[in-house]
Motif scaffolding. Structure first.
Motif, PDB file in Angstrom:
ATOM      1  N   GLN A  98       0.785  -1.309   0.156  1.00  0.00           N
ATOM      2  CA  GLN A  98      -0.093   0.199  -0.066  1.00  0.00           C
ATOM      3  C   GLN A  98       0.765   1.233  -0.010  1.00  0.00           C
ATOM      4  O   GLN A  98       0.349   2.256  -0.046  1.00  0.00           O
ATOM      5  N   THR A  99       2.188   1.083   0.211  1.00  0.00           N
ATOM      6  CA  THR A  99       2.943   2.069   0.496  1.00  0.00           C
ATOM      7  C   THR A  99       4.362   2.346  -0.684  1.00  0.00           C
ATOM      8  O   THR A  99       4.532   1.238  -1.284  1.00  0.00           O
ATOM      9  N   THR A 100       5.047   3.276  -0.298  1.00  0.00           N
ATOM     10  CA  THR A 100       6.295   3.296  -1.317  1.00  0.00           C
ATOM     11  C   THR A 100       7.208   2.214  -0.867  1.00  0.00           C
ATOM     12  O   THR A 100       8.056   1.683  -1.532  1.00  0.00           O
ATOM     13  N   PHE A 101       7.240   1.961   0.325  1.00  0.00           N
ATOM     14  CA  PHE A 101       8.149   0.884   0.944  1.00  0.00           C
ATOM     15  C   PHE A 101       7.313  -0.393   1.459  1.00  0.00           C
ATOM     16  O   PHE A 101       6.413  -0.132   2.165  1.00  0.00           O
ATOM     17  N   ASP A 102       7.721  -1.595   1.347  1.00  0.00           N
ATOM     18  CA  ASP A 102       7.453  -2.681   1.978  1.00  0.00           C
ATOM     19  C   ASP A 102       7.927  -3.031   3.270  1.00  0.00           C
ATOM     20  O   ASP A 102       9.361  -2.794   3.262  1.00  0.00           O
ATOM     21  N   GLY A 103       6.986  -3.136   4.256  1.00  0.00           N
ATOM     22  CA  GLY A 103       7.767  -3.267   5.497  1.00  0.00           C
ATOM     23  C   GLY A 103       7.829  -2.452   6.743  1.00  0.00           C
ATOM     24  O   GLY A 103       6.854  -1.500   6.293  1.00  0.00           O
ATOM     25  N   ILE A 104       8.748  -2.371   7.479  1.00  0.00           N
ATOM     26  CA  ILE A 104       8.921  -1.511   8.391  1.00  0.00           C
ATOM     27  C   ILE A 104       9.213  -0.089   7.889  1.00  0.00           C
ATOM     28  O   ILE A 104      10.170  -0.094   7.409  1.00  0.00           O
ATOM     29  N   GLN A 105       8.448   0.958   8.171  1.00  0.00           N
ATOM     30  CA  GLN A 105       8.930   2.225   7.802  1.00  0.00           C
ATOM     31  C   GLN A 105       8.596   3.477   8.786  1.00  0.00           C
ATOM     32  O   GLN A 105       7.810   3.044   9.680  1.00  0.00           O
ATOM     33  N   ILE A 106       9.203   4.477   8.456  1.00  0.00           N
ATOM     34  CA  ILE A 106       8.901   5.821   9.189  1.00  0.00           C
ATOM     35  C   ILE A 106       8.208   6.776   8.383  1.00  0.00           C
ATOM     36  O   ILE A 106       8.523   6.942   7.227  1.00  0.00           O
ATOM     37  N   LYS A 107       7.374   7.371   8.924  1.00  0.00           N
ATOM     38  CA  LYS A 107       6.736   8.596   8.356  1.00  0.00           C
ATOM     39  C   LYS A 107       6.904   9.737   9.514  1.00  0.00           C
ATOM     40  O   LYS A 107       6.522   9.594  10.557  1.00  0.00           O
ATOM     41  N   ALA A 108       7.760  10.826   8.827  1.00  0.00           N
ATOM     42  CA  ALA A 108       7.569  11.990   9.490  1.00  0.00           C
ATOM     43  C   ALA A 108       6.813  13.042   9.010  1.00  0.00           C
ATOM     44  O   ALA A 108       6.991  13.510   7.731  1.00  0.00           O
ATOM     45  N   VAL A 109       5.886  13.534  10.004  1.00  0.00           N
ATOM     46  CA  VAL A 109       4.984  14.655   9.422  1.00  0.00           C
ATOM     47  C   VAL A 109       5.165  16.103   9.971  1.00  0.00           C
ATOM     48  O   VAL A 109       5.142  15.957  11.055  1.00  0.00           O
ATOM     49  N   CYS A 110       5.321  17.076   9.250  1.00  0.00           N
ATOM     50  CA  CYS A 110       5.646  18.376   9.900  1.00  0.00           C
ATOM     51  C   CYS A 110       4.247  18.640  10.579  1.00  0.00           C
ATOM     52  O   CYS A 110       3.151  18.543  10.015  1.00  0.00           O
ATOM     53  N   SER A 111       4.406  19.187  11.761  1.00  0.00           N
ATOM     54  CA  SER A 111       3.016  19.643  12.368  1.00  0.00           C
ATOM     55  C   SER A 111       2.259  20.582  12.093  1.00  0.00           C
ATOM     56  O   SER A 111       1.091  20.574  12.250  1.00  0.00           O
ATOM     57  N   ASP A 112       2.620  21.385  11.130  1.00  0.00           N
ATOM     58  CA  ASP A 112       1.929  22.289  10.365  1.00  0.00           C
ATOM     59  C   ASP A 112       1.218  21.656   8.689  1.00  0.00           C
ATOM     60  O   ASP A 112       0.635  22.060   8.010  1.00  0.00           O
ATOM     61  N   GLN A 113       1.715  20.243   8.799  1.00  0.00           N
ATOM     62  CA  GLN A 113       1.126  19.592   7.810  1.00  0.00           C
ATOM     63  C   GLN A 113       1.280  19.769   6.296  1.00  0.00           C
ATOM     64  O   GLN A 113       0.711  19.529   5.407  1.00  0.00           O
ATOM     65  N   THR A 114       2.590  20.701   6.070  1.00  0.00           N
ATOM     66  CA  THR A 114       2.896  21.040   4.956  1.00  0.00           C
ATOM     67  C   THR A 114       3.559  20.082   3.931  1.00  0.00           C
ATOM     68  O   THR A 114       3.597  19.734   2.719  1.00  0.00           O
ATOM     69  N   HIS A 115       4.256  19.155   4.527  1.00  0.00           N
ATOM     70  CA  HIS A 115       5.259  18.180   4.236  1.00  0.00           C
ATOM     71  C   HIS A 115       5.295  16.797   5.129  1.00  0.00           C
ATOM     72  O   HIS A 115       5.301  17.017   6.351  1.00  0.00           O
ATOM     73  N   PHE A 116       5.939  15.793   4.315  1.00  0.00           N
ATOM     74  CA  PHE A 116       6.265  14.804   5.079  1.00  0.00           C
ATOM     75  C   PHE A 116       7.441  14.123   4.649  1.00  0.00           C
ATOM     76  O   PHE A 116       7.711  14.274   3.176  1.00  0.00           O
ATOM     77  N   ILE A 117       8.055  13.088   5.312  1.00  0.00           N
ATOM     78  CA  ILE A 117       9.250  12.275   4.902  1.00  0.00           C
ATOM     79  C   ILE A 117       8.878  10.842   5.090  1.00  0.00           C
ATOM     80  O   ILE A 117       8.440  10.679   6.261  1.00  0.00           O
ATOM     81  N   THR A 156      15.884   5.716  16.277  1.00  0.00           N
ATOM     82  CA  THR A 156      15.820   6.446  17.616  1.00  0.00           C
ATOM     83  C   THR A 156      15.431   7.962  17.111  1.00  0.00           C
ATOM     84  O   THR A 156      15.510   8.295  15.944  1.00  0.00           O
ATOM     85  N   LYS A 157      15.135   8.758  18.179  1.00  0.00           N
ATOM     86  CA  LYS A 157      14.845  10.143  17.945  1.00  0.00           C
ATOM     87  C   LYS A 157      16.324  10.934  17.190  1.00  0.00           C
ATOM     88  O   LYS A 157      16.012  11.426  16.204  1.00  0.00           O
ATOM     89  N   SER A 158      17.267  10.475  17.441  1.00  0.00           N
ATOM     90  CA  SER A 158      18.341  10.873  16.837  1.00  0.00           C
ATOM     91  C   SER A 158      18.563  10.490  15.433  1.00  0.00           C
ATOM     92  O   SER A 158      19.198  11.330  14.510  1.00  0.00           O
ATOM     93  N   GLY A 159      18.140   9.337  15.106  1.00  0.00           N
ATOM     94  CA  GLY A 159      18.049   9.003  13.845  1.00  0.00           C
ATOM     95  C   GLY A 159      17.166   9.864  12.922  1.00  0.00           C
ATOM     96  O   GLY A 159      17.442  10.118  11.892  1.00  0.00           O
ATOM     97  N   ILE A 160      15.876  10.096  13.686  1.00  0.00           N
ATOM     98  CA  ILE A 160      14.790  10.949  12.867  1.00  0.00           C
ATOM     99  C   ILE A 160      15.444  12.350  12.989  1.00  0.00           C
ATOM    100  O   ILE A 160      15.201  12.873  11.709  1.00  0.00           O
ATOM    101  N   ILE A 161      16.170  12.779  13.620  1.00  0.00           N
ATOM    102  CA  ILE A 161      16.710  14.271  13.635  1.00  0.00           C
ATOM    103  C   ILE A 161      17.871  14.239  12.237  1.00  0.00           C
ATOM    104  O   ILE A 161      17.824  15.156  11.400  1.00  0.00           O
ATOM    105  N   ARG A 162      18.583  13.262  12.224  1.00  0.00           N
ATOM    106  CA  ARG A 162      19.671  12.977  11.147  1.00  0.00           C
ATOM    107  C   ARG A 162      18.697  13.019   9.667  1.00  0.00           C
ATOM    108  O   ARG A 162      19.258  13.567   8.787  1.00  0.00           O
ATOM    109  N   MET A 163      17.856  12.252   9.846  1.00  0.00           N
ATOM    110  CA  MET A 163      16.849  12.037   8.689  1.00  0.00           C
ATOM    111  C   MET A 163      16.337  13.266   8.009  1.00  0.00           C
ATOM    112  O   MET A 163      16.684  13.842   7.004  1.00  0.00           O
ATOM    113  N   ILE A 164      15.862  14.220   8.831  1.00  0.00           N
ATOM    114  CA  ILE A 164      15.381  15.413   8.733  1.00  0.00           C
ATOM    115  C   ILE A 164      16.303  16.396   8.229  1.00  0.00           C
ATOM    116  O   ILE A 164      16.239  17.215   7.199  1.00  0.00           O
ATOM    117  N   GLU A 165      17.571  16.363   8.785  1.00  0.00           N
ATOM    118  CA  GLU A 165      18.764  17.443   8.566  1.00  0.00           C
ATOM    119  C   GLU A 165      19.291  17.108   7.272  1.00  0.00           C
ATOM    120  O   GLU A 165      19.636  17.827   6.529  1.00  0.00           O
TER     121      GLU A 165
END
Length: 137
Positions: free
Chosen positions: A28-47, A87-96
Motif C-alpha cells: 500500500q506504500t512506497t516501501f514494503d515492511g517497517i517504515q517511518i513517516k515524519a509529518v511536519c506539525s503544520d502538515q505542509t510536508h512529510f518524509i 531512535t529520535k537522533s536517527g529521525i533528526i539526522r534524517m530530517i537534517e
C-alpha cells in the motif's frame, strides 16, 4: 485535517515540530515492511523512509502533504542502527539530511509532470526544501 498525536513521537528540528511513527505495511506504500513517516506539525510536508533497505537501493521520499510535489532521494545514509531500530537522533539526522543542498534524485513528480529533466528535479527539490523544510512558522 489534524493528525492524531496518539502513539506518535515528537521531535523539533530547525524550529519545526515533526510527529513521527513507525509502522509495518505491505503493498500500500512506497516501501514494503517497517517504515517511518515524519509529518511536519503544520502538515505542509512529510518524509517517508523504509527501514533496513538494501544499501545499493536505499531511498527516501520527501513530499508535500497532497502528493502533488514529491521527490525520491537516492542513497541516503542508514538512519537506523545495526539492529534496524531508529531512535529520535536517527529521525533528526534524517530530517537534517533532507535539508542538504545536493541530492541525487531517483524520481520526481511536479503536479502531473513526472518527466522532469535533472535540472527541473533539482529546482523542484529546492522549492520543497525552501518552502517547507527551512521556513519557520
Amino acid at each position: 485535517m489534524a493528525i492524531s498525536k496518539k502513539n506518535k513521537n515528537r521531535v523539533t528540528v530547525g524550529g519545526k515540530e515533526y510527529l513521527w511513527w513507525v509502522f509495518d505495511e505491505y503493498d500500500q506504500t512506497t516501501f514494503d515492511g517497517i517504515q517511518i513517516k515524519a509529518v511536519c506539525s503544520d502538515q505542509t510536508h512529510f518524509i517517508k523512509y523504509g527501514l533496513q533497505q538494501e544499501e545499493d537501493d536505499r531511498k527516501l521520499v520527501l513530499a508535500l502533504k497532497d502528493y502533488i510535489q514529491l521527490v525520491f532521494l537516492s542513497s541516503p545514509p542508514k538512519f537506523e542502527d545495526s539492529k534496524g531500530i531508529i531512535t529520535k537522533s536517527g529521525i533528526i539526522r534524517m530530517i537534517e539530511w533532507c535539508k542538504q543542498d545536493i541530492h541525487q534524485i531517483q524520481y520526481a513528480l511536479n503536479g502531473n509532470n513526472n518527466n522532469l529533466n535533472e535540472t527541473e528535479k533539482q529546482v523542484l527539490l529546492k522549492e520543497i526544501q525552501k518552502n517547507n523544510l527551512n521556513k519557520n512558522h
